[in-house]
Design a protein around this motif. Structure first.
Motif, PDB file in Angstrom:
ATOM      1  N   LEU A 121      -6.707  39.147 -66.397  1.00 26.11           N
ATOM      2  CA  LEU A 121      -6.131  38.576 -65.488  1.00 26.11           C
ATOM      3  C   LEU A 121      -7.139  37.410 -64.862  1.00 26.11           C
ATOM      4  N   ARG A 122      -6.509  36.260 -64.911  1.00 24.98           N
ATOM      5  CA  ARG A 122      -7.657  35.059 -64.610  1.00 24.98           C
ATOM      6  C   ARG A 122      -6.775  34.095 -63.542  1.00 24.98           C
ATOM      7  N   THR A 123      -7.462  33.816 -62.531  1.00 26.52           N
ATOM      8  CA  THR A 123      -6.910  32.961 -61.640  1.00 26.52           C
ATOM      9  C   THR A 123      -7.708  31.583 -61.451  1.00 26.52           C
ATOM     10  N   ARG A 124      -7.337  30.549 -61.226  1.00 27.53           N
ATOM     11  CA  ARG A 124      -7.962  29.315 -61.068  1.00 27.53           C
ATOM     12  C   ARG A 124      -7.345  28.433 -60.025  1.00 27.53           C
ATOM     13  N   ILE A 125      -8.156  28.212 -58.928  1.00 31.17           N
ATOM     14  CA  ILE A 125      -7.605  27.829 -57.690  1.00 31.17           C
ATOM     15  C   ILE A 125      -8.099  26.298 -57.383  1.00 31.17           C
ATOM     16  N   PRO A 126      -7.489  25.021 -57.394  1.00 32.62           N
ATOM     17  CA  PRO A 126      -8.146  23.893 -57.286  1.00 32.62           C
ATOM     18  C   PRO A 126      -8.584  23.662 -55.813  1.00 32.62           C
ATOM     19  N   ILE A 127      -9.632  22.933 -55.648  1.00 35.27           N
ATOM     20  CA  ILE A 127     -10.414  22.749 -54.214  1.00 35.27           C
ATOM     21  C   ILE A 127     -10.025  21.378 -53.703  1.00 35.27           C
ATOM     22  N   ASN A 128      -9.751  20.368 -54.432  1.00 38.27           N
ATOM     23  CA  ASN A 128      -9.677  18.993 -53.890  1.00 38.27           C
ATOM     24  C   ASN A 128      -8.356  18.441 -54.358  1.00 38.27           C
ATOM     25  N   THR A 129      -7.843  19.192 -55.337  1.00 39.71           N
ATOM     26  CA  THR A 129      -6.297  18.923 -55.526  1.00 39.71           C
ATOM     27  C   THR A 129      -5.405  19.759 -55.230  1.00 39.71           C
ATOM     28  N   ASP A 130      -3.960  19.612 -55.696  1.00 39.53           N
ATOM     29  CA  ASP A 130      -3.107  20.536 -55.392  1.00 39.53           C
ATOM     30  C   ASP A 130      -2.492  21.205 -56.760  1.00 39.53           C
ATOM     31  N   TYR A 131      -3.162  20.762 -57.845  1.00 37.44           N
ATOM     32  CA  TYR A 131      -2.510  21.026 -59.118  1.00 37.44           C
ATOM     33  C   TYR A 131      -3.972  21.143 -60.272  1.00 37.44           C
ATOM     34  N   PHE A 132      -4.040  22.345 -60.710  1.00 37.82           N
ATOM     35  CA  PHE A 132      -5.240  22.587 -61.479  1.00 37.82           C
ATOM     36  C   PHE A 132      -5.321  21.748 -62.789  1.00 37.82           C
ATOM     37  N   TYR A 133      -3.886  21.043 -62.995  1.00 36.79           N
ATOM     38  CA  TYR A 133      -4.247  20.060 -64.378  1.00 36.79           C
ATOM     39  C   TYR A 133      -4.239  18.661 -63.904  1.00 36.79           C
ATOM     40  N   THR A 134      -4.669  18.725 -62.711  1.00 34.63           N
ATOM     41  CA  THR A 134      -4.851  16.988 -62.342  1.00 34.63           C
ATOM     42  C   THR A 134      -6.332  16.617 -62.553  1.00 34.63           C
ATOM     43  N   ASN A 135      -6.391  15.429 -63.057  1.00 36.91           N
ATOM     44  CA  ASN A 135      -7.844  14.995 -63.674  1.00 36.91           C
ATOM     45  C   ASN A 135      -8.674  14.867 -62.242  1.00 36.91           C
ATOM     46  N   ASN A 136     -10.275  15.054 -62.558  1.00 40.47           N
ATOM     47  CA  ASN A 136     -11.091  15.247 -61.549  1.00 40.47           C
ATOM     48  C   ASN A 136     -10.691  16.486 -60.499  1.00 40.47           C
ATOM     49  N   SER A 137     -10.322  17.442 -61.028  1.00 45.24           N
ATOM     50  CA  SER A 137      -9.855  18.538 -60.134  1.00 45.24           C
ATOM     51  C   SER A 137     -11.272  19.586 -60.234  1.00 45.24           C
ATOM     52  N   LEU A 138     -11.752  19.890 -59.128  1.00 44.92           N
ATOM     53  CA  LEU A 138     -12.648  20.759 -58.869  1.00 44.92           C
ATOM     54  C   LEU A 138     -12.243  22.040 -58.358  1.00 44.92           C
ATOM     55  N   TYR A 139     -12.362  23.337 -58.835  1.00 46.76           N
ATOM     56  CA  TYR A 139     -11.727  24.665 -58.945  1.00 46.76           C
ATOM     57  C   TYR A 139     -12.638  25.673 -58.901  1.00 46.76           C
ATOM     58  N   VAL A 140     -12.067  26.917 -58.377  1.00 43.47           N
ATOM     59  CA  VAL A 140     -12.737  28.110 -58.419  1.00 43.47           C
ATOM     60  C   VAL A 140     -12.134  28.910 -59.695  1.00 43.47           C
ATOM     61  N   SER A 141     -12.687  29.620 -60.540  1.00 42.37           N
ATOM     62  CA  SER A 141     -12.070  30.409 -61.567  1.00 42.37           C
ATOM     63  C   SER A 141     -12.693  31.803 -61.567  1.00 42.37           C
ATOM     64  N   GLN A 142     -11.863  32.781 -61.563  1.00 45.00           N
ATOM     65  CA  GLN A 142     -12.025  34.283 -61.597  1.00 45.00           C
ATOM     66  C   GLN A 142     -11.176  34.950 -62.471  1.00 45.00           C
ATOM     67  N   TYR A 143     -12.022  36.001 -62.919  1.00 43.73           N
ATOM     68  CA  TYR A 143     -11.373  36.864 -63.903  1.00 43.73           C
ATOM     69  C   TYR A 143     -11.785  38.137 -63.944  1.00 43.73           C
ATOM     70  N   SER A 144     -10.905  39.126 -64.375  1.00 45.19           N
ATOM     71  CA  SER A 144     -11.274  40.534 -64.805  1.00 45.19           C
ATOM     72  C   SER A 144     -10.707  40.929 -66.108  1.00 45.19           C
ATOM     73  N   GLU A 145     -11.129  41.477 -66.719  1.00 43.57           N
ATOM     74  CA  GLU A 145     -10.816  41.877 -68.335  1.00 43.57           C
ATOM     75  C   GLU A 145     -11.306  43.510 -68.514  1.00 43.57           C
ATOM     76  N   ILE A 146     -10.277  44.110 -69.278  1.00 46.88           N
ATOM     77  CA  ILE A 146     -10.438  45.491 -69.500  1.00 46.88           C
ATOM     78  C   ILE A 146      -9.960  45.635 -71.159  1.00 46.88           C
ATOM     79  N   HIS A 147     -11.122  46.542 -71.725  1.00 52.38           N
ATOM     80  CA  HIS A 147     -10.863  46.628 -73.133  1.00 52.38           C
ATOM     81  C   HIS A 147     -10.811  48.227 -73.670  1.00 52.38           C
ATOM     82  N   VAL A 148      -9.756  48.459 -74.245  1.00 55.50           N
ATOM     83  CA  VAL A 148      -9.550  49.803 -74.901  1.00 55.50           C
ATOM     84  C   VAL A 148      -9.505  49.524 -76.273  1.00 55.50           C
TER      85      VAL A 148
END
Length: 265
Positions: free
Chosen positions: A165-192
């Motif tokens: 599960l990953r989240t990406r949160i833009p800092i200086n824009t309203d949409y992750f796919y906007t050019n010149n976006s600065l964003y925070v990315s986090q994820y957690s992954e499990i392996h079985v």
């Protein structure tokens, strides 16, 4: 339905931490440096079929020292073919990926363990969702692994299921796919893991990441962050605790990057 995935990950991670707390475990310090390079593009402008390629290169410390670039850890190359079912869902298939892996080196006895070559086949499903400005990605992977392909008695085969599960949160824009976006990315992954050639450490890995990314050329992104990873060894007692910086380069649609680059001259 999306919240159920979040609850599943949080519950699984909580169960893993509870297992560590209730049983005596030995955590082995392993400093690491992870890098990943990803390229992808559609075969043409009118198709939903695309190709992908990812290359992973990793280094590690020796015996818990701070130099995470000291020794090799992993080199892998995986070509994919993918189909974009909807704007928010992509299914990718990697027929054969090649992996060259060193053992992790927190213990002196690990220095005598051999390198391993592995072949892997992977089916991957990515599903995207938005809650306000937050971009969620649910990634599910099914892997068939042939480990130790150079073994005289043949490789060991097992299966692995991974959920991230990953989240990406833009800092200086309203949409992750906007050019010149600065964003925070986090994820957690499990392996079985499971299979006839596998041991008993089924809940084999948990990986957690926090980073900062920047998008440019419309479809190119850089990320730099920190990763903390738990790998359960086959004895179910020792846990490799790997931690260190991680660097990404993504080119999500190569041809559109190139067009934009050409127009800038």
């Amino acid at each position: 339905m999306k919240l159920k995935y979040l609850f599943f990950v949080l519950f699984s991670f909580s169960a893993l931490m509870d297992s560590f707390a209730q049983n005596e475990r030995e955590f082995l310090d392993n400093r690491i440096m992870y890098t990943k390079y990803y390229l992808a593009d559609f075969f043409n402008d009118s198709t939903k079929w695309s190709w992908e390629l990812d290359v992973v290169y990793r280094r590690q410390s020796e015996l818990g020292e701070g130099n995470f670039w000291s020794e090799p850890l992993r080199l892998s190359v995986r070509p994919w073919i993918a189909y974009q079912f909807t704007k928010m869902t992509r299914v990718s298939f990697n027929p054969v990926g090649m992996f060259f892996s060193a053992p992790r080196y927190p213990l002196e006895s690990d220095l005598e363990r051999p390198f391993e070559r592995e072949l892997r086949t992977t089916l991957q499903i990515n599903n995207y969702a938005y809650y306000g400005r937050v971009n969620f990605t649910h990634r599910l992977r099914f892997e068939s692994r042939w480990r130790g392909i150079d073994n005289p008695d043949g490789p060991n085969h097992n299966f692995r299921v991974r959920y991230r599960l990953r989240t990406r949160i833009p800092i200086n824009t309203d949409y992750f796919y906007t050019n010149n976006s600065l964003y925070v990315s986090q994820y957690s992954e499990i392996h079985v893991e499971f299979g006839k050639d596998y041991g008993t450490n089924y809940f084999s890995q948990n990986r957690n990441y926090l980073g900062l990314g920047y998008r440019f050329w419309e479809w190119t992104r850089l990320e730099l962050g920190y990763i903390a990873q738990f790998n359960t060894r086959g004895n179910n007692y020792q846990i490799d605790f790997s931690r260190g910086p991680m660097f990404y380069i993504f080119m999500d649609i190569v041809s559109r990057n190139q067009r934009r680059f050409n127009y800038s001259f």
